[in-house]
Design a protein around this motif. Structure first.
Motif, PDB file in Angstrom:
ATOM      1  N   GLN A  34      67.654  48.166 123.906  1.00  0.00           N
ATOM      2  CA  GLN A  34      66.956  49.460 123.968  1.00  0.00           C
ATOM      3  C   GLN A  34      67.534  50.344 125.067  1.00  0.00           C
ATOM      4  O   GLN A  34      67.727  51.549 124.873  1.00  0.00           O
ATOM      5  N   GLU A  35      67.816  49.740 126.206  1.00  0.00           N
ATOM      6  CA  GLU A  35      68.368  50.507 127.326  1.00  0.00           C
ATOM      7  C   GLU A  35      69.756  51.051 126.979  1.00  0.00           C
ATOM      8  O   GLU A  35      70.105  52.181 127.356  1.00  0.00           O
ATOM      9  N   ALA A  36      70.562  50.273 126.274  1.00  0.00           N
ATOM     10  CA  ALA A  36      71.896  50.746 125.873  1.00  0.00           C
ATOM     11  C   ALA A  36      71.770  51.965 124.962  1.00  0.00           C
ATOM     12  O   ALA A  36      72.483  52.962 125.150  1.00  0.00           O
ATOM     13  N   PHE A  37      70.869  51.913 123.988  1.00  0.00           N
ATOM     14  CA  PHE A  37      70.672  53.075 123.101  1.00  0.00           C
ATOM     15  C   PHE A  37      70.078  54.262 123.868  1.00  0.00           C
ATOM     16  O   PHE A  37      70.442  55.407 123.622  1.00  0.00           O
ATOM     17  N   LEU A  38      69.190  53.980 124.798  1.00  0.00           N
ATOM     18  CA  LEU A  38      68.602  55.050 125.605  1.00  0.00           C
ATOM     19  C   LEU A  38      69.677  55.760 126.420  1.00  0.00           C
ATOM     20  O   LEU A  38      69.716  56.988 126.491  1.00  0.00           O
ATOM     21  N   ARG A  39      70.564  54.989 126.997  1.00  0.00           N
ATOM     22  CA  ARG A  39      71.651  55.607 127.776  1.00  0.00           C
ATOM     23  C   ARG A  39      72.603  56.406 126.896  1.00  0.00           C
ATOM     24  O   ARG A  39      73.099  57.447 127.307  1.00  0.00           O
ATOM     25  N   LEU A  40      72.835  55.911 125.707  1.00  0.00           N
ATOM     26  CA  LEU A  40      73.661  56.669 124.772  1.00  0.00           C
ATOM     27  C   LEU A  40      72.971  57.982 124.419  1.00  0.00           C
ATOM     28  O   LEU A  40      73.587  59.043 124.411  1.00  0.00           O
ATOM     29  N   MET A  41      71.673  57.900 124.161  1.00  0.00           N
ATOM     30  CA  MET A  41      70.904  59.086 123.808  1.00  0.00           C
ATOM     31  C   MET A  41      70.883  60.107 124.946  1.00  0.00           C
ATOM     32  O   MET A  41      70.864  61.305 124.721  1.00  0.00           O
ATOM     33  N   GLN A  42      70.897  59.629 126.193  1.00  0.00           N
ATOM     34  CA  GLN A  42      70.839  60.520 127.351  1.00  0.00           C
ATOM     35  C   GLN A  42      72.209  61.066 127.754  1.00  0.00           C
ATOM     36  O   GLN A  42      72.304  61.870 128.665  1.00  0.00           O
ATOM     37  N   HIS A  43      73.224  60.619 127.083  1.00  0.00           N
ATOM     38  CA  HIS A  43      74.573  61.097 127.405  1.00  0.00           C
ATOM     39  C   HIS A  43      74.620  62.616 127.184  1.00  0.00           C
ATOM     40  O   HIS A  43      74.136  63.110 126.165  1.00  0.00           O
ATOM     41  N   PRO A  44      75.207  63.358 128.132  1.00  0.00           N
ATOM     42  CA  PRO A  44      75.192  64.824 128.025  1.00  0.00           C
ATOM     43  C   PRO A  44      75.962  65.377 126.826  1.00  0.00           C
ATOM     44  O   PRO A  44      75.640  66.452 126.326  1.00  0.00           O
ATOM     45  N   ASN A  45      76.959  64.648 126.346  1.00  0.00           N
ATOM     46  CA  ASN A  45      77.747  65.154 125.223  1.00  0.00           C
ATOM     47  C   ASN A  45      78.032  63.996 124.271  1.00  0.00           C
ATOM     48  O   ASN A  45      79.108  63.392 124.283  1.00  0.00           O
ATOM     49  N   LEU A  46      77.063  63.710 123.423  1.00  0.00           N
ATOM     50  CA  LEU A  46      77.124  62.571 122.521  1.00  0.00           C
ATOM     51  C   LEU A  46      78.309  62.653 121.555  1.00  0.00           C
ATOM     52  O   LEU A  46      78.935  61.637 121.241  1.00  0.00           O
ATOM     53  N   THR A  47      78.644  63.846 121.139  1.00  0.00           N
ATOM     54  CA  THR A  47      79.752  63.998 120.191  1.00  0.00           C
ATOM     55  C   THR A  47      81.118  63.808 120.850  1.00  0.00           C
ATOM     56  O   THR A  47      82.108  63.598 120.168  1.00  0.00           O
ATOM     57  N   ALA A  48      81.167  63.847 122.183  1.00  0.00           N
ATOM     58  CA  ALA A  48      82.441  63.661 122.887  1.00  0.00           C
ATOM     59  C   ALA A  48      82.829  62.179 122.979  1.00  0.00           C
ATOM     60  O   ALA A  48      83.983  61.860 123.275  1.00  0.00           O
TER      61      ALA A  48
END
Length: 173
Positions: A34-48
């Motif tokens: 869950q934390e790994a997905f949360l950090r991915l979700m919080q990434h400022p530029n997910l498409t980068a």
């Protein structure tokens, strides 16, 4: 963006959970996932992010390592047997000892303050600050012989009013 995360979770969630279980343990694997997905979700530029799967697995690996390190520290500093509160020793003196020391200090200072100021300063510089007689003399602008005489005078006064037992070995060095 939610559709991307949903897609990534459906595609990699079970695989990431299995990886986290192998890297750490079953009890915290879900939290790590869950934390790994949360950090991915919080990434400022997910498409980068070029490879979302790699990002998730690297994050899970780092979280697993952090959990392992934390557990090792906890094990190292947790006693084998429970410690009773009565076994813990406070490094500070007991309150009654602190009060007694404070009273002794006040008594010492009141006797020292009965002396002329230059005698007080000579004594403090010599016996409490550890200066030699020539250093005391230089600091006070007096001769070395006067510095020695003033310290001796202070000793006589303190012994007369407080006694040898009160002064102990600490100040007689």
């Amino acid at each position: 963006m939610n559709t991307l995360l949903d897609k990534l979770f459906r595609r990699h969630g079970k695989e990431l959970l299995a990886f986290a279980e192998r890297q750490s343990n079953v009890t915290i694997a879900e939290d790590i996932t869950q934390e790994a997905f949360l950090r991915l979700m919080q990434h400022p530029n997910l498409t980068a992010i070029e490879n979302h799967r790699a990002y998730l697995f690297k994050t899970a690996a780092n979280l697993s390592k952090n959990a392992y390190d934390h557990e090792q520290v906890r094990l190292r500093y947790t006693p084998d047997e429970p410690v009773e509160l009565e076994q813990l020793v406070c490094p500070l003196p007991a309150p009654e000892t602190t009060v007694a020391i404070q009273q002794q200090l006040e008594r010492f200072l009141s006797v020292l303050l009965q002396l002329p100021e230059v005698v007080q300063h000579a004594f403090i510089l010599s016996k409490l600050d550890g200066l030699s007689y020539p250093e005391v003399a230089e600091a006070l602008g007096i001769s070395s012989k006067s510095a020695q005489r003033y310290v001796f005078k202070a000793w006589q006064h303190l012994i007369q009013h407080l006694g040898h037992d009160f002064l102990g070995d600490n100040l007689t060095r």
